[in-house]
Design a protein around this motif. Sequence first.
Motif, PDB file in Angstrom:
ATOM      1  N   THR A  38      46.281  33.307  34.369  1.00  0.00           N
ATOM      2  CA  THR A  38      45.231  34.252  34.761  1.00  0.00           C
ATOM      3  C   THR A  38      45.849  35.632  34.914  1.00  0.00           C
ATOM      4  OG1 THR A  38      44.121  32.509  35.970  1.00  0.00           O
ATOM      5  CG2 THR A  38      43.450  34.754  36.454  1.00  0.00           C
ATOM      6  N   MET A  39      45.256  36.638  34.270  1.00  0.00           N
ATOM      7  CA  MET A  39      45.825  37.984  34.306  1.00  0.00           C
ATOM      8  C   MET A  39      44.900  38.956  35.032  1.00  0.00           C
ATOM      9  SD  MET A  39      46.970  37.360  30.522  1.00  0.00           S
ATOM     10  CE  MET A  39      45.644  36.178  30.680  1.00  0.00           C
ATOM     11  N   SER A  40      45.471  39.731  35.929  1.00  0.00           N
ATOM     12  CA  SER A  40      44.661  40.646  36.733  1.00  0.00           C
ATOM     13  C   SER A  40      45.372  41.981  36.849  1.00  0.00           C
ATOM     14  CB  SER A  40      44.441  40.026  38.101  1.00  0.00           C
ATOM     15  OG  SER A  40      43.610  40.817  38.869  1.00  0.00           O
ATOM     16  N   ILE A  41      44.678  43.077  36.590  1.00  0.00           N
ATOM     17  CA  ILE A  41      45.276  44.414  36.661  1.00  0.00           C
ATOM     18  C   ILE A  41      44.497  45.243  37.683  1.00  0.00           C
ATOM     19  CG2 ILE A  41      45.712  46.532  35.370  1.00  0.00           C
ATOM     20  CD1 ILE A  41      46.105  44.862  32.925  1.00  0.00           C
ATOM     21  N   ALA A  42      45.196  45.870  38.639  1.00  0.00           N
ATOM     22  CA  ALA A  42      44.527  46.698  39.643  1.00  0.00           C
ATOM     23  C   ALA A  42      44.770  48.163  39.320  1.00  0.00           C
ATOM     24  CB  ALA A  42      45.049  46.377  41.031  1.00  0.00           C
ATOM     25  N   ARG A  93      38.943  55.038  49.909  1.00  0.00           N
ATOM     26  CA  ARG A  93      39.407  54.966  48.528  1.00  0.00           C
ATOM     27  C   ARG A  93      38.452  54.141  47.678  1.00  0.00           C
ATOM     28  NH1 ARG A  93      41.251  50.692  51.260  1.00  0.00           N
ATOM     29  NH2 ARG A  93      41.726  48.775  50.123  1.00  0.00           N
ATOM     30  N   VAL A  94      38.763  54.124  46.370  1.00  0.00           N
ATOM     31  CA  VAL A  94      38.090  53.239  45.425  1.00  0.00           C
ATOM     32  C   VAL A  94      39.147  52.509  44.616  1.00  0.00           C
ATOM     33  CG1 VAL A  94      36.817  53.221  43.246  1.00  0.00           C
ATOM     34  CG2 VAL A  94      35.886  54.446  45.187  1.00  0.00           C
ATOM     35  N   GLU A  95      38.946  51.225  44.378  1.00  0.00           N
ATOM     36  CA  GLU A  95      39.831  50.434  43.533  1.00  0.00           C
ATOM     37  C   GLU A  95      39.054  49.930  42.326  1.00  0.00           C
ATOM     38  OE1 GLU A  95      41.525  47.288  45.788  1.00  0.00           O
ATOM     39  OE2 GLU A  95      42.736  48.619  47.056  1.00  0.00           O
ATOM     40  N   ILE A  96      39.726  49.936  41.177  1.00  0.00           N
ATOM     41  CA  ILE A  96      39.122  49.424  39.949  1.00  0.00           C
ATOM     42  C   ILE A  96      39.977  48.270  39.450  1.00  0.00           C
ATOM     43  CG2 ILE A  96      38.342  49.962  37.629  1.00  0.00           C
ATOM     44  CD1 ILE A  96      38.223  52.878  38.467  1.00  0.00           C
ATOM     45  N   ASN A  97      39.382  47.094  39.340  1.00  0.00           N
ATOM     46  CA  ASN A  97      40.090  45.903  38.897  1.00  0.00           C
ATOM     47  C   ASN A  97      39.575  45.471  37.537  1.00  0.00           C
ATOM     48  OD1 ASN A  97      41.704  45.042  41.437  1.00  0.00           O
ATOM     49  ND2 ASN A  97      39.651  45.504  42.192  1.00  0.00           N
ATOM     50  N   SER A  98      40.513  45.011  36.707  1.00  0.00           N
ATOM     51  CA  SER A  98      40.125  44.549  35.387  1.00  0.00           C
ATOM     52  C   SER A  98      40.983  43.355  34.995  1.00  0.00           C
ATOM     53  CB  SER A  98      40.283  45.668  34.355  1.00  0.00           C
ATOM     54  OG  SER A  98      39.817  45.234  33.090  1.00  0.00           O
ATOM     55  N   VAL A  99      40.515  42.647  33.988  1.00  0.00           N
ATOM     56  CA  VAL A  99      41.257  41.514  33.439  1.00  0.00           C
ATOM     57  C   VAL A  99      41.419  41.753  31.939  1.00  0.00           C
ATOM     58  CG1 VAL A  99      41.270  39.026  33.042  1.00  0.00           C
ATOM     59  CG2 VAL A  99      40.381  39.943  35.183  1.00  0.00           C
ATOM     60  N   ILE A 130      31.820  40.594  41.097  1.00  0.00           N
ATOM     61  CA  ILE A 130      33.260  40.549  40.868  1.00  0.00           C
ATOM     62  C   ILE A 130      33.499  39.950  39.498  1.00  0.00           C
ATOM     63  CG2 ILE A 130      35.454  39.596  41.657  1.00  0.00           C
ATOM     64  CD1 ILE A 130      34.283  39.469  44.433  1.00  0.00           C
ATOM     65  N   VAL A 131      34.361  40.599  38.747  1.00  0.00           N
ATOM     66  CA  VAL A 131      34.665  40.060  37.437  1.00  0.00           C
ATOM     67  C   VAL A 131      35.496  38.803  37.601  1.00  0.00           C
ATOM     68  CG1 VAL A 131      35.870  40.483  35.273  1.00  0.00           C
ATOM     69  CG2 VAL A 131      34.620  42.338  36.386  1.00  0.00           C
ATOM     70  N   ALA A 132      35.013  37.748  37.042  1.00  0.00           N
ATOM     71  CA  ALA A 132      35.722  36.475  37.162  1.00  0.00           C
ATOM     72  C   ALA A 132      37.007  36.532  36.373  1.00  0.00           C
ATOM     73  CB  ALA A 132      34.838  35.344  36.644  1.00  0.00           C
ATOM     74  N   PRO A 133      38.080  35.946  36.902  1.00  0.00           N
ATOM     75  CA  PRO A 133      39.341  35.935  36.161  1.00  0.00           C
ATOM     76  C   PRO A 133      39.162  35.202  34.833  1.00  0.00           C
ATOM     77  CG  PRO A 133      39.663  35.248  38.437  1.00  0.00           C
ATOM     78  CD  PRO A 133      38.180  35.310  38.204  1.00  0.00           C
TER      79      PRO A 133
END
Length: 347
Positions: free
Chosen positions: A5-9, A330-336, A198-201
């Motif tokens: 599973t790959m996750s990028i913050a 703050r704001v966080e942007i998460n992507s896979v 939430i974007v599922a992994p």
Amino acid sequence: MKKSTMSIALAAALLSISVAQAGEFTGGWIGLKAGNNNSDVTSLVAAASAKNASTYGLEGGYNWDMGGLLLGVNGFADFNQKVDHATATPGVVSNYGSDALGLDVKLGLPSGNWLPYAKVGYASVAAKGVAVTGTGSGAHLGLGVEYKFAPHWSVAGEYTTVSDNFNNNTQKLNNNNFTIGLNYYFDSVAPAAVAAAIVAPVLVKEAAKPVAVAPKIVEKTIFTDKPVTIEGANFDTSSAKIKPAADKKLNEVVDFAAKYKESNLAISGHTDSRGSEKLNQKLSLSRAESVKAYLVKKGVSAARITTKGEASTRPVADNKTKAGRAQNRRVEINSVVRESKQVRVTE
């Protein structure tokens, strides 16, 4: 069978605003107002003899967000003070004023911290003074503009007018009021109509190893993570508006989305620990929505973006210090994303 599973913050941020988006003016409110009353009685006074007097009043109501428009109802009480008016008889004056009670329907067009609006309703007026007494009723009309300068507080400038026939329609009292008001909102941030997601992994499955009679060298696809972190500016207190200083950081997110065209972006907004939980929840979602609007304007498909408000539940620094609170706003942007390369392995 192996799973990875790959996750990028991507941490991005913005600079300051005053509080307020479309929903800032929703909810219940009360207010005080004061200003100038211009009045005359058409059957009593000579032409062009309207006079100015002070006025003050109370009002309160409830507003609803109608998807870009604001609809509200409010009740009011105006107390127009007595002043000498000329009469049809030379040298004779009449000292009178009036009290007005009524109910209005308000229609507004929110724009950031500003709310221009119009209102129409009904007023019952009681005249008070020498030679002018009685009660009547008539249509109440108004125009105004309101400015939200704090989470719970706003100021409003307003013009209203009402003409009432009374004393068996033998007299007509005309009131024109110009007032400045101070309003308090009980619930300064209305619930947003945006569902948090939430974007599922992404789970990547490798094919099971084939049963081999003898060791052999084959090419296989290996999936690897590519962590990326972008540090951006934080928000001021009660802030959700993007300023030009944040463009460079957000443009890096735009470039990321252009490179990984199949990736989705999950945006979460955060606040420091000050303020109520309900206000912080809405404010954090407003921050995430501001970032989403920026990315969409830059060409990122809205279908790839989801937003969520985390309020103050996920601090990254100490909320007891000014510097720590600034980091938490703050704001966080998460992507896979998925990157692959071909390697030769022995089976």
